[in-house]
Write a protein that holds these residues in place. Structure first.
Motif, PDB file in Angstrom:
ATOM      1  N   ASP B 138       0.819  -1.210   0.000  1.00  0.00           N
ATOM      2  CA  ASP B 138       0.000   0.000   0.000  1.00  0.00           C
ATOM      3  C   ASP B 138       0.853   1.259   0.000  1.00  0.00           C
ATOM      4  O   ASP B 138       0.497   2.255  -0.640  1.00  0.00           O
ATOM      5  N   VAL B 139       2.001   1.229   0.708  1.00  0.00           N
ATOM      6  CA  VAL B 139       2.887   2.394   0.705  1.00  0.00           C
ATOM      7  C   VAL B 139       3.429   2.632  -0.706  1.00  0.00           C
ATOM      8  O   VAL B 139       3.430   3.761  -1.200  1.00  0.00           O
ATOM      9  N   LEU B 140       3.868   1.554  -1.386  1.00  0.00           N
ATOM     10  CA  LEU B 140       4.425   1.722  -2.734  1.00  0.00           C
ATOM     11  C   LEU B 140       3.362   2.177  -3.728  1.00  0.00           C
ATOM     12  O   LEU B 140       3.663   2.884  -4.688  1.00  0.00           O
ATOM     13  N   ALA B 141       2.116   1.756  -3.516  1.00  0.00           N
ATOM     14  CA  ALA B 141       1.040   2.151  -4.431  1.00  0.00           C
ATOM     15  C   ALA B 141       0.362   3.438  -3.972  1.00  0.00           C
ATOM     16  O   ALA B 141      -0.636   3.850  -4.559  1.00  0.00           O
ATOM     17  N   ARG B 142       0.912   4.085  -2.924  1.00  0.00           N
ATOM     18  CA  ARG B 142       0.367   5.342  -2.415  1.00  0.00           C
ATOM     19  C   ARG B 142      -1.089   5.225  -2.007  1.00  0.00           C
ATOM     20  O   ARG B 142      -1.892   6.125  -2.249  1.00  0.00           O
ATOM     21  N   GLN B 143      -1.437   4.104  -1.384  1.00  0.00           N
ATOM     22  CA  GLN B 143      -2.761   3.930  -0.814  1.00  0.00           C
ATOM     23  C   GLN B 143      -2.663   4.028   0.702  1.00  0.00           C
ATOM     24  O   GLN B 143      -1.643   3.660   1.289  1.00  0.00           O
ATOM     25  N   THR B 144      -3.750   4.464   1.350  1.00  0.00           N
ATOM     26  CA  THR B 144      -3.816   4.344   2.798  1.00  0.00           C
ATOM     27  C   THR B 144      -3.764   2.859   3.141  1.00  0.00           C
ATOM     28  O   THR B 144      -4.541   2.079   2.589  1.00  0.00           O
ATOM     29  N   GLN B 149      -7.485   0.675   8.203  1.00  0.00           N
ATOM     30  CA  GLN B 149      -8.745   1.354   7.929  1.00  0.00           C
ATOM     31  C   GLN B 149      -9.894   0.759   8.739  1.00  0.00           C
ATOM     32  O   GLN B 149     -10.065  -0.455   8.814  1.00  0.00           O
ATOM     33  N   THR B 150     -10.712   1.635   9.292  1.00  0.00           N
ATOM     34  CA  THR B 150     -11.871   1.171  10.071  1.00  0.00           C
ATOM     35  C   THR B 150     -12.891   0.470   9.185  1.00  0.00           C
ATOM     36  O   THR B 150     -13.710  -0.289   9.678  1.00  0.00           O
ATOM     37  N   LYS B 151     -12.827   0.708   7.871  1.00  0.00           N
ATOM     38  CA  LYS B 151     -13.809   0.079   6.990  1.00  0.00           C
ATOM     39  C   LYS B 151     -13.353  -1.289   6.478  1.00  0.00           C
ATOM     40  O   LYS B 151     -14.081  -1.952   5.752  1.00  0.00           O
ATOM     41  N   SER B 152     -12.123  -1.726   6.836  1.00  0.00           N
ATOM     42  CA  SER B 152     -11.668  -3.037   6.349  1.00  0.00           C
ATOM     43  C   SER B 152     -11.823  -4.078   7.465  1.00  0.00           C
ATOM     44  O   SER B 152     -11.652  -3.791   8.646  1.00  0.00           O
ATOM     45  N   GLU B 153     -12.148  -5.297   7.053  1.00  0.00           N
ATOM     46  CA  GLU B 153     -12.431  -6.347   8.023  1.00  0.00           C
ATOM     47  C   GLU B 153     -11.157  -6.789   8.751  1.00  0.00           C
ATOM     48  O   GLU B 153     -10.058  -6.681   8.216  1.00  0.00           O
ATOM     49  N   ARG B 197     -18.879 -11.757   8.153  1.00  0.00           N
ATOM     50  CA  ARG B 197     -19.810 -11.053   9.025  1.00  0.00           C
ATOM     51  C   ARG B 197     -19.545  -9.558   9.105  1.00  0.00           C
ATOM     52  O   ARG B 197     -20.228  -8.852   9.829  1.00  0.00           O
ATOM     53  N   GLY B 198     -18.486  -9.084   8.399  1.00  0.00           N
ATOM     54  CA  GLY B 198     -18.213  -7.646   8.413  1.00  0.00           C
ATOM     55  C   GLY B 198     -17.653  -7.137   9.733  1.00  0.00           C
ATOM     56  O   GLY B 198     -17.868  -5.986  10.104  1.00  0.00           O
ATOM     57  N   TRP B 199     -16.899  -8.004  10.452  1.00  0.00           N
ATOM     58  CA  TRP B 199     -16.301  -7.559  11.721  1.00  0.00           C
ATOM     59  C   TRP B 199     -15.152  -6.611  11.458  1.00  0.00           C
ATOM     60  O   TRP B 199     -14.252  -6.914  10.673  1.00  0.00           O
ATOM     61  N   ARG B 200     -15.154  -5.493  12.163  1.00  0.00           N
ATOM     62  CA  ARG B 200     -14.093  -4.500  11.986  1.00  0.00           C
ATOM     63  C   ARG B 200     -13.538  -4.065  13.320  1.00  0.00           C
ATOM     64  O   ARG B 200     -14.207  -4.242  14.340  1.00  0.00           O
ATOM     65  N   ALA B 201     -12.335  -3.517  13.287  1.00  0.00           N
ATOM     66  CA  ALA B 201     -11.743  -2.977  14.522  1.00  0.00           C
ATOM     67  C   ALA B 201     -12.190  -1.534  14.669  1.00  0.00           C
ATOM     68  O   ALA B 201     -12.332  -0.818  13.678  1.00  0.00           O
TER      69      ALA B 201
END
Lengths: 209, 209, 209
Positions: B138-144, B149-153, B197-201
């Motif tokens: 993600d760093v090399l592709a300039r993504q967060t 991310q709170t939206k990722s499982e 189930r869409g569990w997130r931190a």
């Protein structure tokens, strides 16, 4: 408290301040608890790990004493629950951060010299120890590294001057504990003065022509 | 198939899945074939290289067996030519990725313990082995970083719990192959459940006050 | 001038060119003098440090000879004061950069082979030596890595072909100094040809279907 104990306590306080700046950055970036923990650990320990990986100290100091890993975890937890209050402690965090800057500059430079590196190399690794974690924090949070910005107050410059003092004193054979402590205090005070008076490093000169 | 062969095959399958996620990210970022290869290799091997550089295993495992470098190359080539089809295999890639997460968590934690590191240190390096490549991607592709991310499982959380199980079992002297396999299956299943189930931190709590 | 001296001089010229591209990127990003120095050093030395950290050469070559650290400092200082003039020397910088690409590909591949690594591993580390600093430069300056862009001319591809030639020659036992020099010249010429003729690496093929 013996001098060694005092240094150890100061190291942990510095780690706590560095980790707090990482955790606050993660929260400002809307990261989840994983991001908060990773940024707290990386900001606190990244510079020292870079130094140890380069001089070949395996495992790095950060992985030898569990407290070095626990303190950033505690800072992450405190910031997780109380970040509005922590953010309002801005000046206290900056003072402890300046303390960490001075202390890690001196210990990093000495470790590199102890490992047999030359003066210039040790200065670069001393500064890396003190400022490397903050750069990694900014890269992970996708921010322009604060260290490089013309609008941010002097941070690497006091560290570099302190590292040069330590390296010269070490090579001259008169790096007594008192001299090392003096260099650390000098770096921290210089940083705080720069914050207070708004001292900044210039961008390239010809830009303004 | 002996257990060692089975682990080896699973490792290569996990590398393939990790590499595929790197190659797909490169293609989504409009990178050229160089970017596709670099992201495939970095995503697949980055976490393990970080671990080995920290514990001082030279050269890192990734550089000892040519297959570890060849499999990501194959994944890059397959994705280069068939990425619309690969992208449509989304669920299969996620399942193999979850498998890699479980396996690399366990092998990374064990390697750190074998190198003499403490439990907390080994847990952190086990998680780093499993999730480090994705952060570098993600760093090399300039993504967060997706990891933050709170939206990722949940991804690092199952890995951390699995690494704690392995470290405790190892220190207690009852880390039998069956226990290690169980921990890997636990991590992979937990990750897949979280996806399903869409569990997130959570993000920092006080944010919502 | 003995061949060893010639290689040393060429290495320093290559470092100067790499460092200049880092310093110019820092100035284009409006970084202060700290950012200019860090990007100059990182671009010049980052690839070789990555290689040495992976093969376990401690301290890395960059930290053994002070001139390796001084030359990027000089490049940073020159660019700091004369960057409009340096930017206008664009073609000269690109030619020296191509020279550095060829030289560092060859020396990096040979160092990895000398450390006992296999051919594929050595090729990857040879390319890493030559191109790694530029990727770190772009990550620190928050740019999409130029190396991965379909609009940038071939850079890693000539390096990879040159590294393969060196690895094959080394394993065949006929890597004479003349062959190594030939490979370096081949890489540099191929890179300059690619710049002149606009040769680029393709993105994933199916994208255009």
């Amino acid at each position: 408290m013996s001098p060694d104990t005092a240094i150890y306590v100061l190291e942990l306080v510095g780690l706590f301040a560095f980790a707090t700046s990482g955790a606050l950055m993660a929260i400002r970036s809307d990261f989840d608890v994983v991001g908060i923990v990773v940024l707290a650990e990386t900001t606190a320990l990244g510079g020292g790990v870079l130094r140890d990986v380069i001089i070949g100290a395996h495992p790095p100091a950060a992985f030898r004493d569990p407290l070095y890993l626990v303190i950033p975890l505690v800072a992450a937890a405190v910031t997780f629950f109380f970040h509005p209050q922590v953010a309002r402690l801005g000046i206290a965090v900056l003072i402890f951060d300046a303390g960490g800057l001075g202390l890690y500059t001196v210990t990093g430079t000495v470790k590199a010299l102890d490992a047999g590196l030359g003066m210039l190399q040790a200065v670069i690794l001393g500064v890396t120890t003190a400022v490397g974690g903050g750069v990694l924090r900014d890269v992970l949070a996708r921010q322009t590294p604060e260290l490089f910005q013309t609008k941010s107050e002097l941070y690497a410059v006091p560290s570099a001057i302190g590292a040069i003092i330590v390296a010269v004193a070490y090579q001259s054979g008169w790096l007594l504990p008192a001299a090392a402590a003096g260099a650390a205090v000098f770096v921290s005070s210089f940083r705080l003065l720069a914050l207070w008076r708004g001292w900044r490093a210039p961008g390239a000169w010809a830009v303004r022509r």
